[in-house]
Design an enzyme around this catalytic site. Structure first.
Site, short mmCIF file in Angstrom:
data_model
loop_
_atom_site.label_atom_id
_atom_site.label_comp_id
_atom_site.label_asym_id
_atom_site.label_seq_id
_atom_site.Cartn_x
_atom_site.Cartn_y
_atom_site.Cartn_z
N ASN A 8 0.87 -1.18 0.00
CA ASN A 8 0.00 0.00 0.00
C ASN A 8 0.91 1.23 0.00
OD1 ASN A 8 -1.83 2.04 0.49
ND2 ASN A 8 -2.20 1.47 2.63
N LYS A 19 0.16 4.26 -0.26
CA LYS A 19 -0.50 5.46 0.32
C LYS A 19 -0.31 6.66 -0.61
CE LYS A 19 0.35 3.52 4.83
NZ LYS A 19 0.18 3.67 6.25
N HIS A 60 -9.51 1.14 5.18
CA HIS A 60 -8.18 1.35 5.79
C HIS A 60 -8.33 2.31 6.97
CE1 HIS A 60 -4.02 2.54 6.38
NE2 HIS A 60 -3.70 1.42 5.77
N GLU A 78 -6.67 4.71 7.94
CA GLU A 78 -6.47 6.14 7.65
C GLU A 78 -7.74 6.76 7.07
OE1 GLU A 78 -2.84 5.52 5.52
OE2 GLU A 78 -1.89 4.98 7.42
N GLU A 85 -5.37 -4.82 10.97
CA GLU A 85 -4.35 -3.77 11.10
C GLU A 85 -4.62 -2.96 12.36
OE1 GLU A 85 -2.35 -2.90 7.20
OE2 GLU A 85 -4.07 -1.58 7.22
N GLY A 103 2.60 2.17 10.82
CA GLY A 103 3.59 3.24 10.64
C GLY A 103 4.12 3.77 11.96
N SER A 125 3.45 -2.04 10.48
CA SER A 125 4.91 -1.96 10.61
C SER A 125 5.61 -3.29 10.35
CB SER A 125 5.29 -1.41 11.99
OG SER A 125 4.73 -0.13 12.15
N GLY A 153 4.93 1.31 4.74
CA GLY A 153 6.26 1.91 4.60
C GLY A 153 7.27 1.04 3.85
C1 PEP Z 1 -0.72 0.14 6.03
O1 PEP Z 1 -0.66 1.20 5.46
O2 PEP Z 1 -1.72 -0.57 5.88
C2 PEP Z 1 0.40 -0.30 6.86
C3 PEP Z 1 0.36 -1.47 7.43
O3 PEP Z 1 1.45 0.58 6.99
P1 PEP Z 1 2.88 0.28 7.69
O4 PEP Z 1 3.39 -1.02 7.13
O5 PEP Z 1 3.73 1.44 7.32
O6 PEP Z 1 2.62 0.17 9.15
#
Ligand code: PEP
Length: 272
Positions: A13, A15, A99, A101, A171, A177, A218, A240
């Site tokens: 992803n 983003k 998601h 976010e 998640e 992140g 993460s 990330g």
């Molecule tokens: C995400 O954007 O769904 C995600 C898991 O981000 P990160 O791996 O950066 O925590």
């Protein structure tokens, strides 16, 4: 005793990151670094403006194109929005919905997420439905209730074969992140078990065993195997670390190396 082999995912992803040039280079870096074919489902989800560009790079490869969001109407006066029809037109097979976010930074509700899920599935897009609790909710011991609400509402009206278009991504919001708070593989395992129990209640045991549940939060090359080796973890959603081809490839290779299709998996998959 009945067992199901669930699809195994690695999803990137991106983003709201990359320029056109960077997006093209990143997608090329991923396909150039892939080894022999296997049954892993690899998906790249670039920002909307680069879907066509990245789709072109992925053409003929074993990496699928996904979008990060969509609006739940085929067309109409919805300024700034993108429809499932448009995503299909651009070659997307997958879409990430719900998601954290979108839920927490853009205030999107469970009900709106459900409208998207229903619309996406009807349009024949495959959906990755994200669920997860905030740190405050976890500390208040509300994780179970939050996941239950997000799953029950998110999947309302999706039944029968339509469910074959679904996968879930657990998640935990506090682990996305986040350099300070990492979920442990055990916490991921426990939440996945919980989700599978809830799916059993919502969709029935057969679908609960069939639906893949990914982990996201993460995940890095260093910890990917620890998550992927947990029974019931059917893949990883990466933010990330998907922005660097070598890191994303290292996670893909960890997923390929992880023999979760066998003994550890069957523990979860056995249905009396
Ligand atoms: C995400 O954007 O769904 C995600 C898991 O981000 P990160 O791996 O950066 O925590």
């Amino acid at each position: 005793m009945k067992t199901h082999t669930r699809q195994k995912f690695v999803v990137g992803n991106w983003k709201m990151h990359t320029t056109a040039l960077e997006a093209e280079k990143l997608a090329r870096g991923v396909i150039d670094g892939l080894g022999v074919a296997d049954d892993l489902t690899i998906i790249l989800c670039p920002p909307f403006p680069y879907l066509a560009l990245v789709g072109g790079v992925l053409e003929g490869s074993r990496v699928a194109l996904g979008a990060q969001n969509m609006y739940p109407e085929a067309e109409g006066a919805f300024t700034g929005e993108v429809s499932p029809t448009m995503l299909l037109d651009l070659g997307c097979r997958y879409v990430i919905l719900g998601h954290s976010e979108r839920r927490h930074k853009l205030g999107e509700s469970d009900h709106f997420t459900n409208q998207k899920v229903v619309c996406a599935v009807a349009a024949e897009l495959d959906v990755i439905l994200c669920v997860g609790e905030t740190l405050k909710q976890r500390q208040a011991k509300q994780t179970e209730a939050v996941l239950d609400r997000q799953l029950s509402t998110g999947l309302a009206g999706v039944a029968g074969e339509a469910l074959s278009r679904l996968s879930i991504a657990y998640e935990p919001v506090w682990a996305i992140g986040n350099e300070e708070h990492h979920a442990s593989p055990q916490q991921a395992h426990d939440a996945h078990l919980l989700i599978r129990r809830q799916l059993s209640r919502i969709c029935g045991e057969t679908w609960a065993q069939k639906l893949p549940v990914q982990y996201g939060g993460s995940v890095q090359p260093e910890n990917a195997s620890a998550f992927l080796s947990q029974p019931g973890v059917d893949g990883v959603l990466i933010g990330g670390a998907s922005l660097k081809a070598e890191e994303f490839l290292a996670i893909i290779h960890a997923a390929i190396a992880e023999p979760l299709a066998n003994s550890r998996r069957s523990k979860v998959l056995d249905v009396a």
